[in-house]
Design an enzyme around this catalytic site. Structure first.
Site, PDB file in Angstrom:
ATOM      1  N   ASP A  61       0.715  -1.407  -0.095  1.00  0.00           N
ATOM      2  CA  ASP A  61      -0.291   0.352  -0.545  1.00  0.00           C
ATOM      3  C   ASP A  61       0.538   1.086  -0.045  1.00  0.00           C
ATOM      4  O   ASP A  61       2.116   0.964   0.628  1.00  0.00           O
ATOM      5  CB  ASP A  61      -1.280   0.182   1.640  1.00  0.00           C
ATOM      6  CG  ASP A  61      -1.571   1.030   1.050  1.00  0.00           C
ATOM      7  OD1 ASP A  61      -2.436   1.340   0.258  1.00  0.00           O
ATOM      8  OD2 ASP A  61      -1.994   2.079   2.719  1.00  0.00           O
ATOM      9  N   ASP A  92      -0.104   4.847   1.312  1.00  0.00           N
ATOM     10  CA  ASP A  92      -0.249   6.297   1.988  1.00  0.00           C
ATOM     11  C   ASP A  92      -0.351   5.405   3.342  1.00  0.00           C
ATOM     12  O   ASP A  92      -0.891   4.392   3.549  1.00  0.00           O
ATOM     13  CB  ASP A  92      -1.626   7.256   2.239  1.00  0.00           C
ATOM     14  CG  ASP A  92      -1.564   7.852   0.861  1.00  0.00           C
ATOM     15  OD1 ASP A  92      -0.851   8.260   0.299  1.00  0.00           O
ATOM     16  OD2 ASP A  92      -2.926   7.419   0.326  1.00  0.00           O
TER      17      ASP A  92
END
Length: 247
Positions: A16, A18
């Site tokens: 991922d 953020d």
């Protein structure tokens, strides 16, 4: 030799963006708050209940595609808006209009504040590359490429499945596993040969739903127990905790 803290048989790492690779989760939370507070104030008046950038962010928008985050939070306040269209302008009070408004705020804040990558996560991604494992970024953000470039880490990843790619391929976002599954396919590996690295509860659920070989929860905000209960095999505060030196 450097150990990556992964079980045998893992051939690819799906990260991922953020909150895992970059310190942009706080920027997103601030943009959501500014957008939702302005909307709620205009609708409810001075006595409105503000958006909580920790509790509301974690529960309703973190890790979700932008429009899903708008719907999810508004539903928690008993508000339903017309869907509108993806190209709705930011002044339009529709799901997509509010999403456009939030995205404009994020871009402003990134321009003002810049983007920082987590040093431990960069070290880990570099070690993964050195070890010869495949690497992808999986993010619901439509700004993923710009963020990677701004953080100076775009070259560490071979595949990018972001909000733009998901829209092109009609892939449902997290907590559905489809974007992670697409990244694994693009890298030429199976889900069982892939490790997922996520900080959002929706990402944990996606990792579990996709039957991935290993799911790493990254705890930036003190939710280790929740990450485990939602599917993490292991929880770390930063990815370099997984690194170890072996003879």
């Amino acid at each position: 030799m450097t150990s990556l803290g992964l079980p045998p048989g893992i051939r690819a790492c799906l990260f991922d963006l953020d909150g895992v690779l970059t310190r942009t989760a706080t920027v997103h939370a601030a943009a959501w708050k500014e957008m939702f507070d302005a909307f709620l104030r205009s609708r409810k008046g001075a006595g409105f209940r503000p958006f909580d950038p920790v509790a509301d962010y974690d529960e309703y928008v973190d890790g979700l595609p932008r429009a899903d985050g708008v719907r999810s939070f508004l539903a928690s306040r008993g508000i339903r808006l017309p869907e509108g269209r993806p190209d709705d302008p930011p002044e339009r009070d529709t799901v997509h209009g509010l999403g456009t408004r939030k995205n404009a705020l994020v871009l402003e804040k990134i321009k003002e504040m810049g983007v920082q990558a987590y040093e431990g996560s960069v070290r880990y991604a570099q070690a993964v590359r050195t070890a010869g494992l495949r690497r992808a970024v999986v993010s619901s953000s439509a700004n993923c490429r710009d963020v990677l470039v701004a953080a100076g880490i775009a070259d560490l990843f071979e595949v990018r499945i972001d909000g733009l790619v998901a829209a092109e391929r009609a892939l449902p976002g997290k907590p559905h596993p489809d974007t992670f599954l697409a990244a694994a396919r693009d890298l030429g590996v199976t889900p069982g040969q892939s490790a997922v690295f996520e900080d959002a509860l929706a990402g944990m659920e996606a990792g579990r739903a996709g039957a991935f070989g290993f799911v790493v929860g990254v705890d930036r905000v003190g939710q280790a127990a929740a990450l485990r209960s939602h599917g993490a095999d292991v929880v770390v505060r930063d990815l370099d905790e997984l690194l170890g030196d072996s003879p």
